[in-house]
Design an enzyme around this catalytic site. Structure first.
Site: not given
Length: 416
Positions: A222-225, A289
């Site tokens: 995943t990502n920090p969005s 994102a």
């Protein structure tokens, strides 16, 4: 001069707080109504110690609101938002030191402070407190902060105070406040009626948040969005009258009011939701994102920590926006977002052309106050004509408003 004031059709929210000067709110309401303004009175609980809601409600010809969730109001949980859109001007008179501090620091514990945070109109603060409270460095810092935020502040008047002291701290007289109200309203356009909202009758699709691509039942890529940018866009579009669908990955945010929310987890799920709804949307804002890659063969059971190195085979996820761009309607407006760390404008222009977009919003996550996990953003807009526009760092809600302003100016036909 004041006797001839015409405030017909102007909407004023009057916030009354717990000062002995609250009794002056009665003649102020009377004069606003006499000038033709519509007036909605909001009171803090402590204000009721000095003047009754019945008095101000009778003079304003409407129910006085105190609690954030008024019992007798339809749609009470979003009433502060509705009032924030309705008002042409928000006046706080009298404004105690306590309320000044709350407004300066974004507190939201009453209908008054919640509406102030939601208001798009000018806000006029009229302080009233004892001399030494007014002089205190903390109060002066808070008044300065209000002006930095963009609020109007009328200096307290000099004279005899309720404590018996003489000095600066008196609330300006109702006639003075009315004169300043007239000056501020003369500089602003009336709030648009609901039927005149620029996106009324239009469908808007917004994507937001991250996607989570499963490695196994316990782990994801995943990502920090946080989804803040997309949620701000959805809320701003709904406030302008649009029928908004928000397709969102996992976030900790509360759903925006008056928005249909479709929750998804993976890039594949987001693609299915967007393609199913995107054809009918007049405006599409792809702020999510989305992961570019997903594990090719996710495990159905948790992988044990055995090997020192773990090799994952990844495959590309669907290019949601490129698919939309390839099948778009001629009158549809597509807005993409590009997060770039190198050659930002060059890469963004390539995406603009490759994905058949009208606009693209570019930001750099390594820049302070921009990108993931920040309440602010600093973006560059690439316009349809190839021009670029750098926006200063600002709260993401303001970025959303600025983006909608540009897009609607370029594409919206008031006659539709």
């Amino acid at each position: 001069m004041l006797a001839s004031l015409d405030l017909s059709g102007r909407c004023v929210v009057l916030g009354v707080t717990g000062s002995i000067a609250a009794y002056k709110a009665a003649p102020l309401v009377r004069q606003l109504k006499k000038a033709g303004a519509e007036v909605q009175v909001l009171m803090t609980p402590d204000a009721e110690r000095f003047v009754t809601p019945l008095t101000l409600g009778t003079l304003s010809e409407g129910e006085v609101l105190t609690e954030i969730f008024p019992e007798n109001e339809e749609g009470s949980w979003t009433k502060h938002v509705t009032l924030g859109q309705w008002a042409d001007l928000f006046v706080v008179a009298p404004a105690t030191a306590q309320t000044v501090a709350k407004l300066a620091h974004g507190f939201c514990d009453s209908m008054l402070t919640a509406t102030a945070l939601s208001a798009r109109c000018p806000l006029l603060v009229c302080p009233a407190m004892d001399r030494d409270m007014y002089r205190h460095a903390a109060t002066q810092d808070n008044l300065d902060r209000l002006q930095e935020i963009g609020y109007e502040v009328m200096p307290a008047a000099h004279g005899e105070l309720a404590s018996g002291l003489v000095g600066q701290g008196r609330m300006p007289e109702p006639e003075e406040i009315l004169g300043r109200v007239a000056e501020v309203l003369a500089e602003t356009e009336p709030t648009e009626a609901p039927g005149d909202l620029p996106l009324a009758g239009h469908d808007v699709l917004v994507t937001a948040g991250p996607t989570r691509e499963p490695i196994d039942p316990a782990r994801v890529l995943t990502n920090p969005s946080t989804g803040t940018m997309g949620y701000a866009l959805a809320e701003a579009a709904a406030a302008r009258g649009a029928s908004v669908t928000l397709v969102t990955g996992p976030t900790a945010l509360s759903p925006p009011p008056d928005v249909e929310v479709v929750s998804v987890r993976t890039a594949e799920e987001m693609n299915e939701a967007v393609q199913a709804r995107g054809t009918d949307a007049d405006y599409v804002f792809m702020a999510a994102a989305v992961a570019d890659y997903t594990p090719a063969d996710p495990s159905t059971s948790k992988r044990k920590k055995r090997d020192e190195d773990l090799v994952l085979h990844l495959r590309q996820t669907p290019d949601i926006l490129k698919t939309l761009g390839a099948h778009r309607r001629p009158d549809q407006v597509l807005v993409g977002f590009a997060l770039e760390t190198d050659d930002a404008l060059e890469n963004a222009r390539h995406k603009l052309d490759e994905k058949n977009l009208d606009w693209i919003v570019v930001n750099d996550p390594t820049e302070e106050g921009a990108g993931f996990g920040s309440s602010t953003n600093r973006v560059t807009l690439l316009h349809p004509d190839g021009a670029s526009e750098d926006l200063p760092r600002m709260p993401k809600a303001e970025v959303a408003e600025a983006l909608l302003d540009r897009v609607l100016t370029a594409h919206h036909d008031p006659g539709t």
